[in-house]
Scaffold this motif. Structure first.
Motif, PDB file in Angstrom:
ATOM      1  N   VAL A 189       0.855  -1.195   0.000  1.00 36.06           N
ATOM      2  CA  VAL A 189       0.000   0.000   0.000  1.00 36.06           C
ATOM      3  C   VAL A 189       0.890   1.244   0.000  1.00 36.06           C
ATOM      4  CG1 VAL A 189      -1.632   1.315   1.409  1.00 36.06           C
ATOM      5  CG2 VAL A 189      -1.944  -1.137   1.139  1.00 36.06           C
ATOM      6  N   LEU A 190       0.555   2.182  -0.880  1.00 38.12           N
ATOM      7  CA  LEU A 190       1.326   3.423  -1.026  1.00 38.12           C
ATOM      8  C   LEU A 190       0.447   4.612  -0.679  1.00 38.12           C
ATOM      9  CD1 LEU A 190       2.978   3.197  -4.559  1.00 38.12           C
ATOM     10  CD2 LEU A 190       4.150   3.822  -2.453  1.00 38.12           C
ATOM     11  N   LEU A 191       0.846   5.367   0.314  1.00 41.32           N
ATOM     12  CA  LEU A 191       0.071   6.555   0.695  1.00 41.32           C
ATOM     13  C   LEU A 191       0.918   7.794   0.445  1.00 41.32           C
ATOM     14  CD1 LEU A 191      -2.193   8.113   2.212  1.00 41.32           C
ATOM     15  CD2 LEU A 191      -1.035   7.515   4.338  1.00 41.32           C
ATOM     16  N   VAL A 192       0.381   8.764  -0.302  1.00 43.53           N
ATOM     17  CA  VAL A 192       1.131  10.011  -0.484  1.00 43.53           C
ATOM     18  C   VAL A 192       0.609  11.034   0.528  1.00 43.53           C
ATOM     19  CG1 VAL A 192       1.915   9.705  -2.856  1.00 43.53           C
ATOM     20  CG2 VAL A 192      -0.347  10.655  -2.460  1.00 43.53           C
ATOM     21  N   ALA A 193       1.511  11.456   1.402  1.00 44.59           N
ATOM     22  CA  ALA A 193       1.106  12.359   2.488  1.00 44.59           C
ATOM     23  C   ALA A 193       2.113  13.493   2.645  1.00 44.59           C
ATOM     24  CB  ALA A 193       0.978  11.555   3.779  1.00 44.59           C
ATOM     25  N   GLY A 194       2.658  13.935   1.518  1.00 47.53           N
ATOM     26  CA  GLY A 194       3.681  14.977   1.585  1.00 47.53           C
ATOM     27  C   GLY A 194       3.151  16.374   1.265  1.00 47.53           C
ATOM     28  N   GLY A 195       1.841  16.470   1.010  1.00 47.75           N
ATOM     29  CA  GLY A 195       1.266  17.768   0.615  1.00 47.75           C
ATOM     30  C   GLY A 195       1.310  18.773   1.759  1.00 47.75           C
ATOM     31  N   GLN A 196       1.060  20.020   1.420  1.00 48.67           N
ATOM     32  CA  GLN A 196       1.152  21.074   2.427  1.00 48.67           C
ATOM     33  C   GLN A 196      -0.192  21.376   3.080  1.00 48.67           C
ATOM     34  OE1 GLN A 196       3.264  23.611  -0.440  1.00 48.67           O
ATOM     35  NE2 GLN A 196       4.918  23.722   1.041  1.00 48.67           N
ATOM     36  N   GLY A 197      -1.258  20.858   2.481  1.00 49.24           N
ATOM     37  CA  GLY A 197      -2.594  21.049   3.057  1.00 49.24           C
ATOM     38  C   GLY A 197      -2.926  22.511   3.289  1.00 49.24           C
ATOM     39  N   SER A 198      -2.506  23.380   2.371  1.00 46.69           N
ATOM     40  CA  SER A 198      -2.658  24.811   2.629  1.00 46.69           C
ATOM     41  C   SER A 198      -4.125  25.244   2.667  1.00 46.69           C
ATOM     42  CB  SER A 198      -1.871  25.633   1.610  1.00 46.69           C
ATOM     43  OG  SER A 198      -2.018  25.083   0.340  1.00 46.69           O
ATOM     44  N   PHE A 231      -4.830   9.342   9.552  1.00 46.43           N
ATOM     45  CA  PHE A 231      -3.884   8.217   9.545  1.00 46.43           C
ATOM     46  C   PHE A 231      -4.469   6.971  10.214  1.00 46.43           C
ATOM     47  CE2 PHE A 231       0.007  11.236   9.368  1.00 46.43           C
ATOM     48  CZ  PHE A 231       0.229  10.977   8.018  1.00 46.43           C
ATOM     49  N   TYR A 232      -5.261   7.186  11.272  1.00 44.97           N
ATOM     50  CA  TYR A 232      -5.864   6.057  11.995  1.00 44.97           C
ATOM     51  C   TYR A 232      -6.731   5.237  11.040  1.00 44.97           C
ATOM     52  CZ  TYR A 232      -9.806   4.163  14.809  1.00 44.97           C
ATOM     53  OH  TYR A 232     -10.806   3.391  15.335  1.00 44.97           O
ATOM     54  N   PHE A 233      -7.577   5.922  10.269  1.00 47.79           N
ATOM     55  CA  PHE A 233      -8.497   5.198   9.386  1.00 47.79           C
ATOM     56  C   PHE A 233      -7.723   4.417   8.327  1.00 47.79           C
ATOM     57  CE2 PHE A 233     -11.269   8.144  11.466  1.00 47.79           C
ATOM     58  CZ  PHE A 233     -12.386   7.354  11.700  1.00 47.79           C
ATOM     59  N   HIS A 234      -6.661   5.024   7.807  1.00 45.53           N
ATOM     60  CA  HIS A 234      -5.883   4.323   6.765  1.00 45.53           C
ATOM     61  C   HIS A 234      -5.168   3.115   7.368  1.00 45.53           C
ATOM     62  CE1 HIS A 234      -6.926   7.830   4.633  1.00 45.53           C
ATOM     63  NE2 HIS A 234      -5.895   8.586   4.937  1.00 45.53           N
ATOM     64  N   ALA A 235      -4.466   3.349   8.475  1.00 46.47           N
ATOM     65  CA  ALA A 235      -3.639   2.284   9.056  1.00 46.47           C
ATOM     66  C   ALA A 235      -4.504   1.116   9.534  1.00 46.47           C
ATOM     67  CB  ALA A 235      -2.823   2.848  10.222  1.00 46.47           C
ATOM     68  N   ARG A 236      -5.662   1.421  10.122  1.00 43.37           N
ATOM     69  CA  ARG A 236      -6.517   0.336  10.640  1.00 43.37           C
ATOM     70  C   ARG A 236      -7.091  -0.505   9.495  1.00 43.37           C
ATOM     71  NH1 ARG A 236      -6.094  -0.553  16.087  1.00 43.37           N
ATOM     72  NH2 ARG A 236      -8.313  -0.809  16.529  1.00 43.37           N
ATOM     73  N   LYS A 237      -7.252   0.086   8.330  1.00 44.10           N
ATOM     74  CA  LYS A 237      -7.725  -0.715   7.181  1.00 44.10           C
ATOM     75  C   LYS A 237      -6.622  -1.656   6.706  1.00 44.10           C
ATOM     76  CE  LYS A 237     -10.934   2.798   5.762  1.00 44.10           C
ATOM     77  NZ  LYS A 237     -11.231   3.853   4.809  1.00 44.10           N
ATOM     78  N   VAL A 238      -5.388  -1.159   6.705  1.00 50.39           N
ATOM     79  CA  VAL A 238      -4.272  -2.026   6.310  1.00 50.39           C
ATOM     80  C   VAL A 238      -4.193  -3.184   7.308  1.00 50.39           C
ATOM     81  CG1 VAL A 238      -1.776  -2.162   5.936  1.00 50.39           C
ATOM     82  CG2 VAL A 238      -3.008  -0.085   5.292  1.00 50.39           C
ATOM     83  N   LEU A 239      -4.351  -2.856   8.590  1.00 50.63           N
ATOM     84  CA  LEU A 239      -4.283  -3.887   9.629  1.00 50.63           C
ATOM     85  C   LEU A 239      -5.423  -4.897   9.471  1.00 50.63           C
ATOM     86  CD1 LEU A 239      -2.913  -4.918  12.197  1.00 50.63           C
ATOM     87  CD2 LEU A 239      -4.278  -3.306  13.525  1.00 50.63           C
ATOM     88  N   ALA A 240      -6.620  -4.380   9.187  1.00 56.28           N
ATOM     89  CA  ALA A 240      -7.781  -5.272   9.022  1.00 56.28           C
ATOM     90  C   ALA A 240      -7.522  -6.270   7.897  1.00 56.28           C
ATOM     91  CB  ALA A 240      -9.032  -4.451   8.716  1.00 56.28           C
ATOM     92  N   LEU A 241      -6.988  -5.772   6.776  1.00 53.62           N
ATOM     93  CA  LEU A 241      -6.741  -6.661   5.637  1.00 53.62           C
ATOM     94  C   LEU A 241      -5.657  -7.674   5.960  1.00 53.62           C
ATOM     95  CD1 LEU A 241      -6.848  -4.305   2.542  1.00 53.62           C
ATOM     96  CD2 LEU A 241      -8.493  -6.049   3.178  1.00 53.62           C
TER      97      LEU A 241
END
Ligand code: UTP
Length: 450
Positions: free
Chosen positions: A97-106, A128-138
């Motif tokens: 799984v690849l997550l891009v999280a480098g944006g500035q969220g301006s 991050f919690y929602f993403h990580a828990r889905k990876v864990l669930a799978l």
């Protein structure tokens, strides 16, 4: 890098002005300025300069008239086959799984990494919690490890790693969470001069989500994937907690079709919605940014009154690893944005501008689409999987996202389990316990047996 080396490189590239305040800087500032100069890839800077409006190099016109592509709707036997194929891949540990999280969220205006933004309607758990828990669930469901590669910028790397550490990696095995940094590019004036925003500091910004390819390569992630036996990568963006991470049906369809690049697409909310459009050009595929869509294209209708260019891309992709590796060896197209960038005056004072005065450069991941030998497009219902947090208020805001999450959970409970939750009741589901309805059904069954 030594001062003398820096002067030589800057001289060769016409950027000597970056050291013009050298003598006024303290030791620490001198050191960090040299480090910044060392980090600049002057070959890419030359490509950026060639893109500037004054450089006289107009963007090459794309060949072929864009037409609407064929989009798969998964149902019946094909759906079953795709799910089975995806489950095989996941169980065999061939999916990452690849997550891009480098944006500035301006636009959101949140201090810290956007992934740390609290979004859980009751728990206030962050994205991050929602993403990580889905990876864990799978990974629990299929009994296999699923490496989770997270791209950050230089600016939010330390905070992102610290966030995961503070939260015990949300239950994931630490060795399966791999953080890597994307590159930074300097901003430039119209005449191609790199901008200092302080006497000892170059203005730099992340090189866009397309910077992922160069960053995967530079950080040894492709080798890591190969060592783990990962062949297929699910890609998504940090601001959408509805996304079905590495959904078996999507992964499976990609594998069955021997695709190099697969995209989930959803119907646009209205003809002018700002989503990228996947189109066919001749025998290949291409992504057209919404800013490039003409009025005629936006409003074109089919014979039955449907929008002709109907499906937009919410940036939910599956990639073949070898395709990404191949693409990482090439130069990606550059996109430039005219922005307000602080500069320093001759006295070394920082000047803030009211109008756009400089350029930032970015690479976009979907620019590799025309190179893919096989492409699969999968339609999905946006209510189930797309409600990004982009703005602080209004559309695509935390409020609309939380509403969409609650509505999705309500539909899942009603559809899969026939549990009707009145809309006035607060509701939140930890993805670990319910990636989709089948988890609860299995759990219910086990509980009854015990
Ligand atoms: P956006 O285009 O929404 O940009 O990024 P952003 O920086 O998050 O937000 P604004 O425009 O400043 O308000 C879409 C996705 O791409 C990632 C973001 O983290 C988000 O997941 N991204 C964007 C990167 O990883 N690196 C970048 O350089 C840009």
């Amino acid at each position: 890098m030594k001062y003398e080396q820096a002067t030589e490189i800057l001289r060769q590239n016409g950027q000597e002005h970056l050291l013009r305040f050298w003598k006024t800087l303290g030791k620490a500032e001198q050191k960090s300025l040299l480090e910044q100069i060392e980090s600049i890839d002057f070959r890419e800077v030359a490509r950026c300069r060639a893109m500037l409006p004054g450089a006289g190099k107009p963007a090459a016109a794309k060949k072929g008239v864009p037409t609407a592509p064929k989009v798969t709707v998964l149902k019946g036997a094909l759906l079953k086959k795709a799910v089975a194929a995806g489950e095989r891949e996941l169980a065999a540990g061939r999916v990452g799984v690849l997550l891009v999280a480098g944006g500035q969220g301006s636009r959101l205006g949140f201090e810290g990494p956007k992934g740390a933004y609290p979004i859980g309607p009751i728990s206030n758990e962050p994205l991050f919690y929602f993403h990580a828990r889905k990876v864990l669930a799978l990974s629990r469901r299929y009994g296999a490890s699923i490496p989770f590669y997270i791209m950050t910028s230089m600016a939010n790397y330390a905070d992102t790693v610290a966030h995961f550490e503070e939260h015990g990696f949300y239950g994931l095995d630490k060795k399966d969470v791999i953080f890597f940094k994307q590159g930074m590019w300097p901003g430039m004036t119209e005449d191609g001069k790199i901008i200092l925003d302080k006497p000892g500091h170059v203005f730099m910004s992340p090189d866009g989500h397309g910077g992922m390819l160069a960053a995967l390569k530079a950080n040894g992630c492709f080798e890591d994937m190969a060592k783990r036996g990962v062949k297929t990568l699910f890609y998504f963006q940090v601001d959408n907690p509805l996304v079905n991470v590495a959904e078996p049906a999507f992964v499976g369809l990609h594998v069955l079709e021997k695709s190099e690049y697969s995209l989930k697409l959803c119907a646009k909310r209205n003809p002018r919605e700002g989503l990228g459009m996947v189109v066919r050009r001749g025998r290949g595929f291409d992504m057209i940014e919404y800013t490039e869509m003409t009025r005629e294209m936006n409003y074109r209708k089919t014979a039955d009154g449907d929008l002709y260019f109907k499906y937009g891309s919410p940036a939910i992709h599956v990639f073949d690893r070898e395709f990404l590796e191949r693409e990482a060896k090439k130069d990606m197209p550059l996109h430039l944005a005219h922005k307000k960038i602080a500069t320093v005056d001759d006295a070394g004072k920082t000047v803030v501008h009211d109008t756009a005065n400089g350029y930032k450069f970015e690479k976009f991941i979907f620019d590799i689409l025309p190179d893919a030998k096989r492409v699969t497009l999968l339609a999905f219902d946006r209510r189930d999987e797309f409600a990004p947090v982009k703005n602080a208020e209004g559309s695509d805001s935390p409020q609309t996202c939380r509403d969409a999450l609650r509505a999705k959970w309500r539909r899942q409970l009603a559809g899969d389990l026939h549990i009707i939750v009145p809309s006035a009741l607060p509701l939140e589901i930890d993805p670990l316990y319910m990636y989709d309805g089948s988890d609860i059904l299995k759990r219910g069954f086990l509980l009854q047996k015990n």
